[in-house]
Design a protein around this motif. Structure first.
Motif, PDB file in Angstrom:
ATOM      1  N   GLY B 470      -8.171  25.820  -7.921  1.00 21.52           N
ATOM      2  CA  GLY B 470      -7.587  26.234  -6.590  1.00 21.52           C
ATOM      3  C   GLY B 470      -8.604  26.027  -5.252  1.00 21.52           C
ATOM      4  O   GLY B 470      -9.794  25.482  -5.152  1.00 21.52           O
ATOM      5  N   ALA B 471      -7.763  25.938  -4.121  1.00 26.97           N
ATOM      6  CA  ALA B 471      -8.273  25.771  -2.686  1.00 26.97           C
ATOM      7  C   ALA B 471      -7.570  26.565  -1.689  1.00 26.97           C
ATOM      8  O   ALA B 471      -6.488  26.721  -1.784  1.00 26.97           O
ATOM      9  N   HIS B 472      -8.224  26.848  -0.710  1.00 19.83           N
ATOM     10  CA  HIS B 472      -7.743  27.319   0.459  1.00 19.83           C
ATOM     11  C   HIS B 472      -7.981  25.904   1.638  1.00 19.83           C
ATOM     12  O   HIS B 472      -8.887  25.255   1.455  1.00 19.83           O
ATOM     13  N   VAL B 473      -6.879  26.007   2.458  1.00 17.11           N
ATOM     14  CA  VAL B 473      -6.839  25.001   3.544  1.00 17.11           C
ATOM     15  C   VAL B 473      -6.586  25.895   4.726  1.00 17.11           C
ATOM     16  O   VAL B 473      -5.507  26.546   4.815  1.00 17.11           O
ATOM     17  N   LYS B 474      -7.198  25.418   5.795  1.00 17.47           N
ATOM     18  CA  LYS B 474      -6.956  26.116   7.000  1.00 17.47           C
ATOM     19  C   LYS B 474      -7.431  25.215   8.454  1.00 17.47           C
ATOM     20  O   LYS B 474      -8.164  24.294   8.044  1.00 17.47           O
ATOM     21  N   ILE B 475      -6.572  25.484   9.398  1.00 21.14           N
ATOM     22  CA  ILE B 475      -6.522  24.647  10.437  1.00 21.14           C
ATOM     23  C   ILE B 475      -7.210  25.661  11.753  1.00 21.14           C
ATOM     24  O   ILE B 475      -6.263  26.703  11.746  1.00 21.14           O
ATOM     25  N   ASP B 476      -8.168  25.710  12.368  1.00 18.93           N
ATOM     26  CA  ASP B 476      -8.587  26.633  13.343  1.00 18.93           C
ATOM     27  C   ASP B 476      -8.074  26.437  14.544  1.00 18.93           C
ATOM     28  O   ASP B 476      -7.291  25.371  14.757  1.00 18.93           O
ATOM     29  N   ASP B 477      -8.454  27.261  15.850  1.00 21.39           N
ATOM     30  CA  ASP B 477      -7.171  26.954  16.948  1.00 21.39           C
ATOM     31  C   ASP B 477      -7.689  25.606  17.543  1.00 21.39           C
ATOM     32  O   ASP B 477      -6.905  25.392  18.401  1.00 21.39           O
ATOM     33  N   ASP B 478      -8.837  25.062  17.601  1.00 21.77           N
ATOM     34  CA  ASP B 478      -8.906  23.683  17.955  1.00 21.77           C
ATOM     35  C   ASP B 478      -8.311  22.649  17.214  1.00 21.77           C
ATOM     36  O   ASP B 478      -8.668  21.422  17.711  1.00 21.77           O
ATOM     37  N   GLY B 479      -7.788  22.702  16.227  1.00 19.37           N
ATOM     38  CA  GLY B 479      -7.141  21.719  15.316  1.00 19.37           C
ATOM     39  C   GLY B 479      -8.078  21.287  14.433  1.00 19.37           C
ATOM     40  O   GLY B 479      -7.891  20.070  13.727  1.00 19.37           O
ATOM     41  N   ALA B 480      -9.284  21.785  14.451  1.00 20.84           N
ATOM     42  CA  ALA B 480     -10.329  21.352  13.400  1.00 20.84           C
ATOM     43  C   ALA B 480      -9.904  21.951  11.856  1.00 20.84           C
ATOM     44  O   ALA B 480      -9.595  23.115  11.907  1.00 20.84           O
ATOM     45  N   GLY B 481      -9.894  21.246  10.924  1.00 22.84           N
ATOM     46  CA  GLY B 481      -9.446  21.577   9.642  1.00 22.84           C
ATOM     47  C   GLY B 481     -10.759  21.954   8.508  1.00 22.84           C
ATOM     48  O   GLY B 481     -11.821  21.343   8.828  1.00 22.84           O
ATOM     49  N   GLN B 482     -10.398  22.844   7.569  1.00 22.93           N
ATOM     50  CA  GLN B 482     -11.451  23.090   6.737  1.00 22.93           C
ATOM     51  C   GLN B 482     -10.796  23.254   5.358  1.00 22.93           C
ATOM     52  O   GLN B 482      -9.652  23.824   5.304  1.00 22.93           O
ATOM     53  N   ILE B 483     -11.498  22.799   4.327  1.00 18.73           N
ATOM     54  CA  ILE B 483     -11.012  23.096   2.939  1.00 18.73           C
ATOM     55  C   ILE B 483     -12.122  23.789   2.259  1.00 18.73           C
ATOM     56  O   ILE B 483     -13.224  23.421   2.291  1.00 18.73           O
ATOM     57  N   ILE B 484     -11.439  24.768   1.862  1.00 15.59           N
ATOM     58  CA  ILE B 484     -12.683  25.800   1.351  1.00 15.59           C
ATOM     59  C   ILE B 484     -12.207  25.723  -0.472  1.00 15.59           C
ATOM     60  O   ILE B 484     -11.169  26.397  -0.829  1.00 15.59           O
ATOM     61  N   THR B 485     -13.050  25.008  -1.122  1.00 16.12           N
ATOM     62  CA  THR B 485     -12.577  24.738  -2.634  1.00 16.12           C
ATOM     63  C   THR B 485     -13.666  25.408  -3.556  1.00 16.12           C
ATOM     64  O   THR B 485     -14.737  25.113  -3.380  1.00 16.12           O
ATOM     65  N   GLY B 486     -13.013  25.519  -4.644  1.00 18.19           N
ATOM     66  CA  GLY B 486     -14.092  25.884  -5.922  1.00 18.19           C
ATOM     67  C   GLY B 486     -14.462  24.646  -6.450  1.00 18.19           C
ATOM     68  O   GLY B 486     -15.394  24.633  -7.415  1.00 18.19           O
ATOM     69  N   ALA B 487     -14.238  23.252  -6.232  1.00 18.71           N
ATOM     70  CA  ALA B 487     -14.615  22.243  -6.679  1.00 18.71           C
ATOM     71  C   ALA B 487     -16.096  21.999  -6.517  1.00 18.71           C
ATOM     72  O   ALA B 487     -16.501  22.357  -5.242  1.00 18.71           O
ATOM     73  N   GLN B 488     -16.647  21.186  -7.275  1.00 20.24           N
ATOM     74  CA  GLN B 488     -18.256  21.051  -7.264  1.00 20.24           C
ATOM     75  C   GLN B 488     -18.379  19.447  -7.012  1.00 20.24           C
ATOM     76  O   GLN B 488     -17.678  18.765  -7.755  1.00 20.24           O
ATOM     77  N   GLU B 489     -19.459  19.160  -6.152  1.00 24.88           N
ATOM     78  CA  GLU B 489     -19.782  17.664  -6.159  1.00 24.88           C
ATOM     79  C   GLU B 489     -21.057  17.702  -6.572  1.00 24.88           C
ATOM     80  O   GLU B 489     -22.213  18.291  -6.428  1.00 24.88           O
ATOM     81  N   CYS B 490     -21.205  16.719  -7.582  1.00 25.17           N
ATOM     82  CA  CYS B 490     -22.348  16.300  -8.338  1.00 25.17           C
ATOM     83  C   CYS B 490     -22.643  14.881  -8.019  1.00 25.17           C
ATOM     84  O   CYS B 490     -23.528  14.291  -8.674  1.00 25.17           O
ATOM     85  N   GLY B 491     -22.377  14.294  -6.934  1.00 29.25           N
ATOM     86  CA  GLY B 491     -22.591  12.883  -6.535  1.00 29.25           C
ATOM     87  C   GLY B 491     -21.385  12.040  -6.802  1.00 29.25           C
ATOM     88  O   GLY B 491     -21.662  10.752  -6.238  1.00 29.25           O
ATOM     89  N   THR B 492     -20.220  12.268  -7.409  1.00 29.09           N
ATOM     90  CA  THR B 492     -19.219  11.423  -7.567  1.00 29.09           C
ATOM     91  C   THR B 492     -18.555  11.147  -6.378  1.00 29.09           C
ATOM     92  O   THR B 492     -17.919   9.868  -6.299  1.00 29.09           O
ATOM     93  N   GLY B 493     -18.364  12.072  -5.366  1.00 23.75           N
ATOM     94  CA  GLY B 493     -17.588  12.017  -4.158  1.00 23.75           C
ATOM     95  C   GLY B 493     -16.293  12.290  -4.229  1.00 23.75           C
ATOM     96  O   GLY B 493     -15.547  12.328  -3.350  1.00 23.75           O
ATOM     97  N   ALA B 494     -15.927  12.944  -5.575  1.00 26.16           N
ATOM     98  CA  ALA B 494     -14.568  13.328  -5.586  1.00 26.16           C
ATOM     99  C   ALA B 494     -14.175  14.443  -4.828  1.00 26.16           C
ATOM    100  O   ALA B 494     -13.073  14.204  -3.916  1.00 26.16           O
ATOM    101  N   VAL B 495     -15.105  15.287  -4.578  1.00 29.01           N
ATOM    102  CA  VAL B 495     -14.745  16.417  -3.613  1.00 29.01           C
ATOM    103  C   VAL B 495     -14.438  15.946  -2.094  1.00 29.01           C
ATOM    104  O   VAL B 495     -13.628  16.452  -1.259  1.00 29.01           O
ATOM    105  N   MET B 496     -15.387  14.797  -1.784  1.00 28.07           N
ATOM    106  CA  MET B 496     -15.243  14.349  -0.382  1.00 28.07           C
ATOM    107  C   MET B 496     -13.749  13.698  -0.350  1.00 28.07           C
ATOM    108  O   MET B 496     -13.186  13.726   1.031  1.00 28.07           O
ATOM    109  N   THR B 497     -13.398  13.036  -1.232  1.00 27.77           N
ATOM    110  CA  THR B 497     -11.777  12.421  -1.157  1.00 27.77           C
ATOM    111  C   THR B 497     -10.819  13.566  -1.211  1.00 27.77           C
ATOM    112  O   THR B 497      -9.690  13.305  -0.610  1.00 27.77           O
TER     113      THR B 497
END
Ligand code: FAD
Lengths: 300, 774
Positions: B470-497
């Motif tokens: 699962g993940a949450h996605v939001k865009i705040d009042d200035d148009g900046a986005g945030q992804i709040i995710t349960g995913a974990q980054e171990c160096g692969t960069g997958a979360v970055m994608t």
């Protein structure tokens, strides 16, 4: 632990006399303590700021390499790469760029490891260690300096200030080759250095071979000069050099290799070092280090 | 089918090949955590300092097998500066581990490997903690050491777990005595198949154990506030770590928060649940925060994640026309002292020894055995590199027997669309054949080479692992986005994608999104950095959430621009009416409007994907015989062998991968390069050596020889994108593990070509290569 920093050789010698142990680059001493191999001595004196021990000076008698000269200097210094190539071959293989920039020749020699890379080159080049104490300086042959794994005959108040080597004969070359399983951060599984001087007709005038990591200390292969003198470098001679080296070795089995494999490969290293030294003696340019210039480790 | 032009390793440009393809569907962008990591501003678990924080040290068994006769902590407890000392008696008596509950937090009566934790201390300094640990009196009566997985199978072998029958376990796990888990795959009639063959060939292979060896030794900090505990840990799987803490300390999930600061690599070694509960328990007892930082030696000895040793015997029947009639195999895997997460290894190993080939008659059995070694667990593509190494060595032998070129033999026998695999799965659009063709074409295969060089080829496959996410996605009042995710980054960069996926949905750039991740307290569940699953599962969750935001944005824009929502296009940071780009409104402006009313916030969850059916009979079914979105690869490796010393050097590698659609080429190439380097290490230098007493003899970076940057050969990579069968967003499959699978096998085949004799031991060390020639 008490730690002091010497600003002059005299200060360092005083500290040694008062029981301190010297630390140069610390890549053996400090890393060893961090690994739990040993513990820090009660007193440590840093000698790494003694600029007078950092130069390479040539004279009619030969060359005097200050004990604080680093591997990075040795692998690029024109006099060393040109006339004392085996040392440059060895220094260029040490650890990584970081290790080579910090680790010193004096530290390598005084650490007394049977697997040290500069040891066999220094031996075939006829080096002597200049040991200083408050009482004065002495020159010690390397065969007398190294007495066992991690042991030297130097007294605790003696500081190695330089390694001295005689001038190289005409038409001579030297080389060091080591067996390694990877191309950086490696320790010699076995190593061999050779020095070869040729007569004007291309036959061998004089030769010597020394071996690393096959005995409690670096060892010279006795009788090598007799074996080689007057002969030309051919397959048979190289095979004879290999056998002499293998026979002379008394290797152990450990995690890196079995004794059988070491005995065999030190022969291979010896003949390759001999071959490279002889080719250098003819004026052929073989890049530094030999391990990266020709054979399995070459760049392409 | 689109494919990407060959991409040489950027560090070592290969002028023979064209440059990376121009920007198209596949993009290249730098990962968001890159600058933090390379400039040193990133903070890791070991960097944390909390006020009043204590330091933890463990007392280990130090012997491979024995019964604890004395465990006296009184001297340690009495030492000034020691605030808590724990043993099994001080924590709930709970057995855990996925599949088979065979472990306890601290040794209970019996120690089964040298790195088993017997006691833990928290003290005001590391030095006091170490002194206290040393002051604990532990007497252990030796028990016979099971030092080899084959020996563990013998009828008269001592049992590693005499109480194995009493352990709770999944019903699907077939166990008995020292057998942790048994699986077999039977399809067709293997005896009939062998009888029909013109040649029957058997080969035997032994792979030693190795390590994940992440550069960051693990660190854990635990702090209690009231009844709640926060644990900062270098874990690849924070939700798994949380589950472990909850199970062993008997806490509900909402009282435990697990946060992972930057992670310094994992490679599987930091999957699972390791030591978080011991540190939380120490902190609770001491009423102070407690920190544990492993030494390199501990990182080698204590975790229950090591790449398993394996022996493989394979028999295949082949016909003179080059077809394979049958394959029979027996696999024995060293599980070490506990099951860890390895119950599925036998079935997975069986799939890899069967291989991505058309073999109508198959009978493969695999035994996972308890020994007194460090436990094995998921390290990057568990079981696959070793099993592939064995199978692909065998495959070259089959081709050689028939006098067929090994590449032709693979092209003839590999699975393609519509074919039935070894377990009876029928494959859709897959790119194995193209992988072979491309990898070989970009290599020196068939070219004139010096006598001491040859090109070896190997193929491989690897599943994609669907899971809840699962993940949450939001865009705040200035148009900046945030992804709040349960995913974990171990160096692969997958979360970055994930940023790219969200940005594409809402018409922003990846850089417009920040990612909040690896915190179980803020994000919904994800399996973690394991099984190459991040993009295919969490990617779908992020897309689902972002689509809801996109719908909201279209509605807002439709209102604003007086158009129908269906006509609104979101692109380049703004919303416009289709066909009329001048009629537009920026996304920040829409975000501002939303901020005063209904917020741009959405939750996405990836629904389960269906597993394909398999026709084979599977005993010990573990769910890994039918593969969702299988990945394929071929590596062609040019190796130089110094016959006199046995030293082998990898000169060049050509790789081709079907990992579905490649979303970020920079990240994808990084995975291939890393996997290949790890594969070279496993092939040539990485090995754990055990003493006769069952103790590791090279638990350090000096004698455990990883490959270095200086050893890295030029690597050419091509991606095959067959489309259609992808499980993840835009047809992406996993990629983090697959590149690690065929490298050692291809190196083996090259070495054999040079020296003429196969080296049937892994790693193929210089001494072993020399030995087989004597
Ligand atoms: C990562 C790594 C890789 C390495 N790779 C290699 C390698 O490939 N080959 C190799 O040979 N070595 C290698 N080494 C070992 C080491 O770097 C070398 O031996 C180096 O030359 C030691 O020099 P130092 O100045 O750091 O010695 P230090 O550690 O400072 O000293 C070593 C010992 O010599 C004594 N000592 C130092 N200077 C003097 C002096 N002037 N007089 C008297 N005693 C003295 C010290 O008291 C100590 O006992 C490696 C080390 C590391 C950490």
């Amino acid at each position: 632990m008490e730690f002091s920093i010497a600003t002059t050789v005299a200060e360092a010698l005083d500290a040694l006399q008062n029981g301190a142990r010297p630390v140069a680059g610390g890549t053996d001493l400090v890393v060893g303590v961090r690994h739990g191999k040993s513990s820090f001595p009660d007193q440590l004196v840093a000698i790494d700021r003694l600029n007078e021990l950092k130069s390479i000076d040539a004279s009619d008698a030969g060359v005097r390499v200050g004990s604080l000269v680093t591997h990075a200097q040795l692998m690029t210094d024109p006099l060393i790469t040109d006339r004392y190539s085996a040392i440059a071959d060895a220094s260029a293989l040490v650890g990584s760029p970081a290790t080579r920039n910090v680790g010193t020749l004096g530290g390598n020699v005084m650490n007394g490891s049977p697997a040290m890379d500069t040891g066999a080159p220094l031996m075939v080049l006829g080096a002597q260690a200049e040991l200083a104490s408050s009482a004065g300086s002495v020159l010690v042959d390397l065969a007398d300096l190294w007495t066992g794994p991690g042991q030297t005959s130097a007294a605790s108040d003696q500081l190695c200030v330089a390694l001295k080597m005689p001038v190289r004969p005409e038409r001579s070359g030297s080389a060091y080759v080591r067996l390694e399983y990877r191309r950086a951060m490696e320790i010699a599984v076995v190593g061999a250095a050779a020095s070869v001087a040729l007569n004007a007709d291309g036959t061998i005038a004089d030769a010597s071979v020394a071996l690393a990591a096959v005995a409690p200390t670096i060892i010279a292969v006795d009788g090598l000069s007799t074996l080689a003198a007057g002969r030309t470098v051919d397959e048979q001679l190289l095979a004879d050099v290999a056998s002499a080296a293998s026979e002379h070795a008394s290797p152990i089995s450990d995690l890196r290799a079995s004794d059988t494999y070491r005995r065999h490969t030190v022969g291979v290293m010896a003949k390759r070092a001999f071959d490279a030294a002889a080719r250098r003696a003819t004026g052929e340019v073989i890049g530094i280090p030999v391990n990266r210039a020709i054979g399995i480790g070459a760049a392409s | 089918m689109t494919d990407i032009a060959p991409v040489p390793n950027p560090a070592l440009p290969n002028p023979a090949l064209p440059n990376p393809s121009a920007p198209g569907a596949t993009r290249r962008f730098v990962r968001a955590d890159g600058p933090d990591k390379v400039t040193g501003s990133g903070r890791y678990a070991a960097d944390l300092q909390l006020s009043g924080m204590l330091h933890a040290k463990f007392r280990y068994a130090d012997v491979a097998h024995g019964r604890i006769t004395t465990l006296d902590t009184s001297a340690a407890r009495a030492m000034p500066g020691v605030l808590s000392v724990l043993t099994h008696a001080d924590v709930p008596d709970v057995r855990y581990s996925p599949g088979i509950s065979d472990r306890t937090l601290f040794a209970k009566d019996v120690v089964r490997f040298e790195g088993e934790v017997v006691a833990a201390v928290a003290a005001t300094t590391k030095e006091i903690a170490q002194a206290a640990v040393d002051a604990i009196v532990v007497e252990i009566e030796p028990l016979p050491v099971v030092n080899d997985a084959e020996e563990a199978m013998a009828a008269d072998s001592p049992l590693v777990h005499t109480d194995w029958e009493s352990y709770e376990a999944d019903e699907a796990v077939v166990r008995s005595g020292n057998t942790v888990s048994f699986s077999s795959i039977t399809h067709g009639d293997v005896e009939a198949g062998l009888s029909a063959a013109d040649h029957v060939i058997t080969s035997h292979h032994v792979a030693d154990a190795s390590h994940a060896a992440p550069i960051e030794p693990r660190a854990i900090v635990a702090q209690w506030e009231g009844q709640k505990v926060t644990v900062w840990t270098s874990s690849q799987v924070p939700f798994d770590a949380r589950a472990g803490i909850c199970q062993t300390l008997q806490l509900p999930t909402n009282r435990v928060r697990v946060i992972v600061p930057h992670l310094g690599g994992g490679f599987g070694g930091k999957c699972g649940f390791h030591f978080e509960a011991q540190i939380a328990a120490l902190a609770k007892a001491a009423k102070r925060p407690v920190k544990l930082v492993f030494s390199r030696r501990e990182e080698f000895l204590a975790p229950d994640r090591r790449r398993e040793g394996m022996t493989v015997e394979i028999t295949s029947g082949v016909k003179n026309d080059g077809s394979i009639t049958a394959r029979k195999a027996r696999i024995v895997i060293d599980s070490g002292a506990y099951a860890s997460d390895a119950a599925f290894f036998p079935q997975l190993a069986a799939m890899h020894v069967g291989g991505p080939y058309k073999v109508p008659n198959v009978e493969i059995e695999a035994h996972l055995m308890y020994t007194n070694h460090q436990p094995s667990g998921s390290v990057r593509a568990p079981t696959a590199p070793q099993a592939c190494w064995a199978l692909e060595a065998h495959t070259d032998q089959l081709a050689d027997t028939l006098g067929i070129d090994p590449v032709q033999f693979r092209l003839q026998n590999c699975v393609t669309e519509g074919d039935t695999g070894i377990a009876g799965q029928v494959y859709g659009a897959i790119g194995l054949k193209e992988c072979i063709e491309k990898a070989v074409a970009a290599s020196d295969y068939g070219a004139e080479l010096p006598d001491d060089e040859a090109v070896g080829v190997a193929v491989s496959w690897w599943p994609s692992f669907p899971g809840p996410s699962g993940a949450h996605v939001k865009i705040d009042d200035d148009g900046a986005g945030q992804i709040i995710t349960g995913a974990q980054e171990c160096g692969t960069g997958a979360v970055m994608t994930l940023r790219q996926l969200a940005a594409d949905e809402v018409g922003l750039q990846p850089e417009d999104f920040e990612i909040i991740y690896q915190d179980t307290g803020v994000a919904p569940y994800d399996t973690g950095a394991t099984g190459s699953q991040t993009l295919i599962n969490n990617g779908r969750a992020v897309v689902r959430a972002a689509r809801q935001i996109a719908d909201e944005l279209r509605k807002l824009a439709a209102d604003h621009l007086e158009a129908a929502p269906g006509d609104i296009v979101l692109a380049d940071g703004s919303a416009h009416v289709a066909g009329t780009p001048t009629k537009n409104v920026s996304i920040p402006e829409l975000a501002g409007i939303a901020a005063g009313g209904e917020l741009l916030a959405a939750h996405g969850s990836a629904p389960p994907l269906d597993y394909p059916t398999v026709a084979a009979t599977c005993v010990g079914e573990q769910g890994v015989a039918g593969w969702v979105a299988p990945q394929f690869a071929c590596h062609a490796v040019r190796v130089k062998v110094d016959a006199e010393t046995g030293v082998a050097r990898v000169m060049e590698i050509s790789t081709a991968h079907d990992s579905g659609t490649i979303l970020n080429l920079t990240g994808a190439l990084g995975q291939v390069h890393g996997g290949v380097l790890m594969g070279i290490g496993q092939a040539l230098t990485e090995v754990t050596r055990y003493s006769d007493e069952g103790l590791q003899m090279n638990a350090g970076m000096l004698e455990y020889k990883l490959q270095t940057a200086a050893d890295a050969p030029p690597i050419t990579t091509q991606f095959v994108e067959p489309g259609g069968e992808g499980a993840g967003p835009e047809g992406a499959k996993g990629l983090a593990e697959a590149p690690n699978v065929p490298t050692a096998a291809a190196i083996h085949n090259a070495i054999t070509k040079v020296i003429g004799t196969p080296v049937n031991k892994l790693p193929m060390t210089a001494e072993r290569i020399w030995e087989v020639q004597q």
